[in-house]
Design an enzyme around this catalytic site. Structure first.
Site, short mmCIF file in Angstrom:
data_model
loop_
_atom_site.label_atom_id
_atom_site.label_comp_id
_atom_site.label_asym_id
_atom_site.label_seq_id
_atom_site.Cartn_x
_atom_site.Cartn_y
_atom_site.Cartn_z
N CYS A 83 -18.96 -33.93 -14.64
CA CYS A 83 -18.88 -32.46 -14.66
C CYS A 83 -18.72 -31.87 -13.26
CB CYS A 83 -20.11 -31.89 -15.37
SG CYS A 83 -20.20 -32.46 -17.07
N ASN A 105 -19.62 -27.24 -23.20
CA ASN A 105 -19.47 -27.96 -21.94
C ASN A 105 -18.09 -28.63 -21.91
OD1 ASN A 105 -19.58 -29.65 -19.74
ND2 ASN A 105 -21.57 -30.55 -20.23
N HIS A 157 -21.76 -24.67 -13.37
CA HIS A 157 -21.29 -25.52 -14.46
C HIS A 157 -22.00 -25.10 -15.75
CE1 HIS A 157 -20.30 -28.91 -16.88
NE2 HIS A 157 -21.49 -29.46 -16.82
C1 LIG Z 1 -29.30 -32.27 -25.18
C2 LIG Z 1 -30.31 -31.16 -25.08
C3 LIG Z 1 -29.68 -29.84 -25.50
C4 LIG Z 1 -31.46 -31.44 -25.99
O1 LIG Z 1 -32.40 -30.38 -25.91
P1 LIG Z 1 -33.97 -30.68 -25.81
O2 LIG Z 1 -34.64 -29.39 -25.76
O3 LIG Z 1 -34.14 -31.65 -24.64
O4 LIG Z 1 -34.23 -31.36 -27.17
P2 LIG Z 1 -34.93 -32.77 -27.44
O5 LIG Z 1 -33.98 -33.85 -27.07
O6 LIG Z 1 -36.29 -32.73 -26.81
O7 LIG Z 1 -35.08 -32.69 -29.00
C5 LIG Z 1 -35.96 -31.79 -29.62
C6 LIG Z 1 -35.85 -31.98 -31.11
O8 LIG Z 1 -34.60 -31.42 -31.54
C7 LIG Z 1 -33.90 -32.38 -32.30
N1 LIG Z 1 -32.48 -32.18 -32.12
C8 LIG Z 1 -31.66 -32.74 -31.18
N2 LIG Z 1 -30.42 -32.27 -31.34
C9 LIG Z 1 -30.45 -31.43 -32.39
C10 LIG Z 1 -29.46 -30.63 -33.02
N3 LIG Z 1 -28.18 -30.62 -32.62
N4 LIG Z 1 -29.84 -29.87 -34.04
C11 LIG Z 1 -31.10 -29.84 -34.47
N5 LIG Z 1 -32.09 -30.59 -33.92
C12 LIG Z 1 -31.75 -31.35 -32.87
C13 LIG Z 1 -34.38 -33.72 -31.76
O9 LIG Z 1 -34.15 -34.74 -32.69
C14 LIG Z 1 -35.84 -33.44 -31.55
O10 LIG Z 1 -36.49 -33.52 -32.77
P3 LIG Z 1 -37.97 -34.16 -32.87
O11 LIG Z 1 -38.84 -33.28 -32.03
O12 LIG Z 1 -38.27 -34.10 -34.33
O13 LIG Z 1 -37.83 -35.54 -32.32
C15 LIG Z 1 -30.84 -31.03 -23.63
O14 LIG Z 1 -31.63 -32.13 -23.31
C16 LIG Z 1 -29.76 -30.90 -22.62
O15 LIG Z 1 -29.06 -29.91 -22.57
N6 LIG Z 1 -29.62 -31.89 -21.72
C17 LIG Z 1 -28.66 -31.87 -20.66
C18 LIG Z 1 -27.31 -32.17 -21.23
C19 LIG Z 1 -26.24 -32.02 -20.22
O16 LIG Z 1 -26.31 -31.15 -19.38
N7 LIG Z 1 -25.22 -32.86 -20.33
C20 LIG Z 1 -24.05 -32.80 -19.56
C21 LIG Z 1 -24.30 -33.18 -18.17
S1 LIG Z 1 -23.21 -32.37 -17.15
#
Ligand SMILES: CC(C)(COP(=O)(O)OP(=O)(O)OC[C@H]1O[C@@H](n2cnc3c(N)ncnc32)[C@H](O)[C@@H]1OP(=O)(O)O)[C@@H](O)C(=O)NCCC(=O)NCCS
Length: 338
Positions: free
Chosen positions: A122, A293, A263
């Protein structure tokens, strides 16, 4: 021998034109609800994303770059044949080789240009931008086309709900040229790589380590693999650290910026960085709701949004920042001169 060593020259460089492109097809959160166990409310609350664009079958990321490049060159009023260098930041090239830069060069008819791709996740656009800027500052080149684009939906596993809701396709292009008298243009940058983060965000197969086999396909190794929380923590920490360092060493604060163009990976990462910089919300550019993204595409797309919203005008001091797969960290400070 009559070797004549050319003196090293230095001059200021600026972004002189911008063009962007997103493919027309849209994938909404409601569409995703039908494909995977997710819901609109979770996606909006946890990421800020409402919809993203999807590249049509039969097209490659070079086609996104070509459309953006055509708009960029038209905005500047120059012919493709005048472009001297094409640099493409992308991690979703049309193919392993030739480079996307070569494909773009041929498709737009930039006869006489040379160029290459930059793989920095990214941060791809920010790294490519800096490479182009240095070529112009050195005096070696005077018209460098820098593209940042990704076709992430091609690499997305639509059974992995934690990842598939995040990514979209799109990108943009800028032209780098020498600054005119009285202009400042590009000011400074802070870039970093930290390969220890590679395990948290990668696309494991298709390269020389894991060439394509039935097994790599069965194991879904040709898709994006992400530990979302690890990436999130790194992004929040590094976006703030690198931007603070960049602003401090140039004697400015968030209050001096016309706008902050981050970003677009997750709205919560953006607001956390903006808070650390003391940036008022109306000067932080966010368009993640429309595009998701798009990796190397987000910053040029956000520049376009900033211009459209009247938040980016000639003479404004602008901070751009990205964190991506690698890990990579790319930030730059510039004065907008268009
Ligand atoms: C991916 C991301 C959105 C996940 O958000 P989060 O708040 O960390 O969520 P978690 O991974 O802790 O998951 C929380 C819960 O939501 C659930 N969940 C994950 N994706 C889901 C979705 N699309 N819809 C519904 N529930 C979802 C998980 O299974 C978890 O459930 P549980 O508590 O029963 O286990 C976040 O971690 C993120 O944005 N990370 C950075 C990604 C990024 O920037 N990537 C590109 C790099 S440039």
């Amino acid at each position: 021998m009559s070797l004549s060593v050319r003196p090293i020259v230095g001059r200021r460089a600026k972004i002189s034109a911008l063009g962007t492109y997103v493919p027309p097809q849209v994938l909404t959160n409601k569409d995703l609800e039908k494909m995977v166990d997710t819901n609109d409310q979770w996606i909006v609350e946890r990421t800020g994303i409402k919809e993203r664009h999807v590249l049509a079958a039969g097209k490659g990321v070079s086609d996104i770059c070509v459309e953006a490049a055509k708009k960029c060159l038209a905005a500047r009023g120059i012919e493709p044949s005048e472009v001297e260098v094409i640099i493409v930041g992308t991690v979703t090239p049309d193919m392993m080789f030739p480079s996307t830069a070569c494909l773009v060069q041929d498709k737009i008819g930039a006869k006489g240009a040379w160029g290459f791709d930059v793989s920095a996740g990214c941060s791809g656009f920010v790294f490519a931008l800096q490479a182009g800027v240095k070529l112009v500052e050195s005096g070696a080149q005077s018209k460098v086309l820098v593209c940042g684009a990704d076709a992430n939906t091609r690499m997305t596993d639509y059974t992995d709900r934690a990842t598939c809701v995040l990514f979209g396709d799109g990108g943009g292009a800028v032209l780098i040229e020498p600054a005119e008298e009285g202009e400042i243009g590009m000011i400074d940058f802070v870039h970093e790589i930290d390969g220890s983060g590679g395990v948290s965000l990668n696309l494991p197969a298709g390269g020389s380590l894991n060439p394509p086999t039935h097994e790599t396909i069965d194991k879904k190794m040709h898709f994006i693999h992400q530990d979302g929380q690890a990436v999130y923590k790194f992004a929040v920490r590094k976006m703030a650290e690198a931007t603070t360092k960049l602003l401090e060493r140039n004697g400015v604060t968030g209050a001096d910026l016309g706008c902050f163009i981050p970003h677009q990976a997750n709205k919560r990462i953006i607001t956390s960085t903006a808070d650390r910089l003391g940036m008022p919300a109306d000067r932080v550019i966010i368009n993640i709701e429309k595009y998701g993204n798009t990796s190397a595409g987000t910053i040029p797309l956000a520049m376009e949004t900033a211009v459209e919203e009247g938040k980016l005008k000639k003479g404004d001091l602008v901070l751009i920042a990205a964190v991506g797969a690698g890990f990579t960290v790319g930030t730059a400070l510039l004065r907008w001169e268009i």
